[in-house]
Write a protein that holds these residues in place. Structure first.
Motif, short mmCIF file in Angstrom:
data_model
loop_
_atom_site.label_atom_id
_atom_site.label_comp_id
_atom_site.label_asym_id
_atom_site.label_seq_id
_atom_site.Cartn_x
_atom_site.Cartn_y
_atom_site.Cartn_z
N PHE A 1 -45.11 88.52 26.25
CA PHE A 1 -44.60 87.59 25.24
C PHE A 1 -43.12 87.31 25.44
O PHE A 1 -42.67 86.15 25.36
N LEU A 2 -42.35 88.35 25.72
CA LEU A 2 -40.91 88.14 25.93
C LEU A 2 -40.65 87.28 27.16
O LEU A 2 -39.73 86.45 27.16
N THR A 3 -41.46 87.46 28.21
CA THR A 3 -41.31 86.62 29.39
C THR A 3 -41.58 85.16 29.07
O THR A 3 -40.94 84.25 29.62
N PRO B 1 -37.76 90.76 30.84
CA PRO B 1 -36.87 90.64 29.67
C PRO B 1 -36.87 91.91 28.82
O PRO B 1 -35.85 92.26 28.23
N PHE B 2 -38.03 92.60 28.77
CA PHE B 2 -38.11 93.83 27.98
C PHE B 2 -37.19 94.91 28.57
O PHE B 2 -36.43 95.56 27.84
N LEU B 3 -37.28 95.12 29.89
CA LEU B 3 -36.42 96.12 30.52
C LEU B 3 -34.95 95.74 30.43
O LEU B 3 -34.08 96.61 30.31
N GLN C 1 -44.98 91.63 34.29
CA GLN C 1 -43.81 91.19 33.53
C GLN C 1 -43.14 92.33 32.78
O GLN C 1 -41.97 92.25 32.41
N LEU C 2 -43.87 93.41 32.56
CA LEU C 2 -43.29 94.57 31.89
C LEU C 2 -42.41 95.38 32.83
O LEU C 2 -41.33 95.85 32.44
N PHE C 3 -42.85 95.54 34.09
CA PHE C 3 -42.15 96.43 35.02
C PHE C 3 -41.34 95.71 36.09
O PHE C 3 -40.64 96.35 36.87
N GLY C 4 -41.43 94.39 36.17
CA GLY C 4 -40.73 93.67 37.22
C GLY C 4 -39.22 93.68 37.03
O GLY C 4 -38.70 93.93 35.94
N PRO C 5 -38.48 93.41 38.10
CA PRO C 5 -37.01 93.40 38.03
C PRO C 5 -36.47 92.33 37.08
O PRO C 5 -35.34 92.45 36.59
N ALA C 6 -37.27 91.28 36.82
CA ALA C 6 -36.81 90.23 35.91
C ALA C 6 -37.33 90.44 34.49
O ALA C 6 -37.20 89.56 33.64
N ALA D 1 -33.67 97.56 33.46
CA ALA D 1 -34.20 96.67 34.49
C ALA D 1 -33.62 97.00 35.85
O ALA D 1 -32.40 97.19 35.99
N PRO D 2 -34.46 97.09 36.88
CA PRO D 2 -33.93 97.30 38.25
C PRO D 2 -33.22 96.04 38.73
O PRO D 2 -33.31 94.98 38.11
N ALA D 3 -32.53 96.14 39.83
CA ALA D 3 -31.78 95.01 40.36
C ALA D 3 -32.73 93.89 40.76
O ALA D 3 -33.83 94.14 41.29
N LEU D 4 -32.31 92.64 40.54
CA LEU D 4 -33.11 91.50 40.95
C LEU D 4 -33.33 91.54 42.46
O LEU D 4 -32.42 91.82 43.23
N GLY D 5 -34.56 91.27 42.85
CA GLY D 5 -34.90 91.32 44.26
C GLY D 5 -35.57 92.61 44.67
O GLY D 5 -36.15 92.68 45.75
N SER D 6 -35.49 93.64 43.83
CA SER D 6 -36.17 94.89 44.15
C SER D 6 -37.67 94.73 43.97
O SER D 6 -38.14 93.90 43.20
#
Length: 567
Positions: free
Chosen positions: A321-323, A127-129, A120-125, A135-140
């Motif tokens: 937590f943000l997620t 909230p922190f990034l 959840q910290l590094f994913g494209p979705a 945040a990278p593009a959704l789907g990456s």
């Protein structure tokens, strides 16, 4: 008088026999059942399951992957844990007690929670990034869905384990050797290279073996990071085979679990061989070595220490937590989108999640209570009644925890696949089989601090009571248990924290109605409901950290080393 003595002797014998039977039922019997299934599947001698399991390319691919992440994760954990132990134990850095408390937290958090937090910290979705505009593009693709990602998280998870073992060795470092070398003109780097590290070799080798076994047997991190990428290790291959084939494939997965056990034992034997090549014993004991003064480098070392805490603990938990505060995947966090609905859903609305909290609490509490009751007489026999068989008893109690949890889970499935003899009770596919596995796996976590506590207690009171005619059970109840209770109860707390969100064992044993918190987190993430998984994971972290702080209040009453995070 003779009648009373014989009655007391009979009671003592019954207690010893009862403890031995409990250990045998939790350790020896399931391992024998596993071995029997491999040699004689379905009651007749056959090599069919062995051929089926070992002839498939998936088996050897998963074995190679297990070795990859096992060796890679171990190397990272050893480098990280040893470096931190040297810094904290040998230098004059400030705030080490708080640092140790925080650095050990990842070891007590379930691996699947660690994996989810980092995802959840590094994913494209993330909230922190999204908040910081990175945040990278959704789907990456999430970069953690890879071999490197699994190795990195295994290193983070078990770095504290290495840290604790090496730090325990550094506390016994002879002061006179270090001071003699320094007074002879040797630099601190030379002292570290020629004296400290060679003397710490047994601790480092032992930590390496334990970290390797833990990495090879880990299910949560490879499941969360490997399954989405099609990267299977032996524990996740076993999970998929059982999920797809059920009891029909038990003989085959028994072979796979044996393969994991062999890899783990190879690591332990390699550690034993490396330890015997040189004599590392110290001829004398003294006060610990005085800390090295870092001077103007101290501030930089402290910044590095706390930066490590931010990276391995704070940021992943913040990301998790943000997620848990956003309504759905990909929704950016803001004052308008923040919600507690995910917490309300998992606590009050989702039936399986509500059951999981109740089940995990009950299982953890029962396992802790059982271990506390058994650990005192078992520890007494091992420590104060040394016989030819007590060492075997100790090794038997250690076996279910020393081997990967997958091995114990498969052994439990095989043992209880049919109703229990005589009474005809069926516990397969019920919560009771999970409880059995927890009792077997976590007993040693209460036994170790109990043995440590008994070693630090003067036995004269117990011997006086024995001379006065008190039986073993009475001595246990009135003298031994009150003296060793703080250490044993602290072990019970460790069991509760470890079992509360456990996944490796319960993932293979659960059925509908017997879900645990770890299973529900895994199911939510597998189903794409990361927000719900994040909410449950955040709650488990709060529970674990609260228990750590609560137990810390009673630390002064405990023997040294019982609480791993206590400096």
């Amino acid at each position: 008088m003779t009648i009373f003595a014989e009655k007391r002797q009979g009671t003592d014998t019954a207690l010893i026999a009862g403890v031995a039977v409990i250990v045998a039922m939790l350790s020896i019997v399931p391992m024998l059942r596993l071995a029997f299934e491999i040699v004689m599947p379905q009651g007749s001698l056959s090599a069919a399951p062995l051929r089926t399991a070992l002839s498939g390319s998936a088996t050897w691919t998963a074995t190679w992957h297990s070795l990859q992440v096992g060796i890679g994760g171990t190397l990272l954990a050893v480098i990280l844990g040893t470096a931190v132990a040297l810094l904290v134990s040998l230098t004059n850095v400030r705030g080490r007690s708080t640092f140790v408390l925080l650095y050990v937290v990842p070891l007590l958090i379930a691996p699947q929670v660690t994996a989810l937090a980092w995802l959840q910290l590094f994913g494209p979705a993330s909230p922190f990034l999204k908040l910081i505009g990175m945040a990278p593009a959704l789907g990456s693709k999430n970069p953690l869905y890879s071999t490197t990602g699994i190795i990195a998280l295994l290193g983070v998870q078990y770095g504290p384990l290495v840290f604790l073992m090496v730090r325990a060795g550094l506390r016994k470092l002879p002061r006179e050797l270090v001071e003699a070398a320094l007074s002879s003109g040797a630099s601190r780097l030379t002292v570290l290279r020629t004296i400290i590290l060679p003397l710490m070799t047994p601790s480092i080798i032992g930590a390496t073996a334990l970290a390797f076994v833990s990495c090879v047997g880990n299910f949560g991190i490879p499941a969360f990071l490997g399954i989405p990428a099609g990267y299977l290790v032996l524990p996740t291959l076993i999970y998929q085979r059982l999920a797809g084939g059920g009891p029909a494939v038990l003989s085959e997965v028994a072979v796979l679990s044996m393969l994991i056990g062999l890899i783990a034992m190879a690591g332990i034997l390699a550690q034993d061989y490396a330890s015997r090549r040189r004599d590392y014993r110290i001829a004398s004991t003294s006060l610990p070595a005085a800390p090295f003064e870092l001077g103007r480098w101290r501030a930089l070392a402290e910044v590095a220490m706390w930066l490590l805490i931010v990276i391995v603990l704070v940021l992943p938990i913040v990301g998790l937590f943000l997620t848990s505060l956003v309504a759905a995947y990909g929704v950016p966090l803001s004052m308008k989108t923040v919600t507690l609905a995910n917490y309300a859903f998992v606590l009050f609305d989702h039936a399986a999640a509500k059951r999981a909290f109740f089940n995990s609490f009950g299982l953890s509490l029962a396992a802790a209570a059982f271990a506390v009751l058994v650990a005192v007489p078992l520890g007494y026999l091992i420590t104060w009644r040394k016989r030819w068989w007590t060492k075997f008893l100790n090794l038997s109690a250690e076996l279910p925890y020393a081997l990967p949890g997958v091995v114990l889970a498969i052994a439990s499935l095989l043992l209880f696949l049919k109703p229990l003899p005589i009474i005809g009770l069926q516990i397969y596919n019920t919560i009771w089989i999970i409880l059995y596995a927890y009792l077997a796996r976590f007993l040693v976590l209460a036994l170790r601090p109990t043995i440590s506590g008994l070693h630090q207690i003067d036995r004269s009171l117990e011997e006086a009571a024995q001379v006065a005619g008190a039986g073993l059970i009475r001595r246990m109840r009135t003298i031994v248990f009150p003296l060793v209770a703080p250490a044993t109860l602290a072990g019970g707390v460790l069991i509760f924290m470890t079992a509360f969100s456990e996944l490796t064992v319960s993932a293979l044993l659960w059925a509908s109605g017997s879900e645990t918190i770890g299973v529900v987190i895994f199911s939510f993430e597998q189903g794409g409901d990361s927000n719900y998984a994040a909410a449950i994971s955040t709650l488990t972290i709060v529970v674990i950290f609260a228990l750590m702080l609560l137990t810390n209040l009673f630390a002064r009453s405990l023997p040294n080393g019982v609480l791993p995070w206590r400096d």
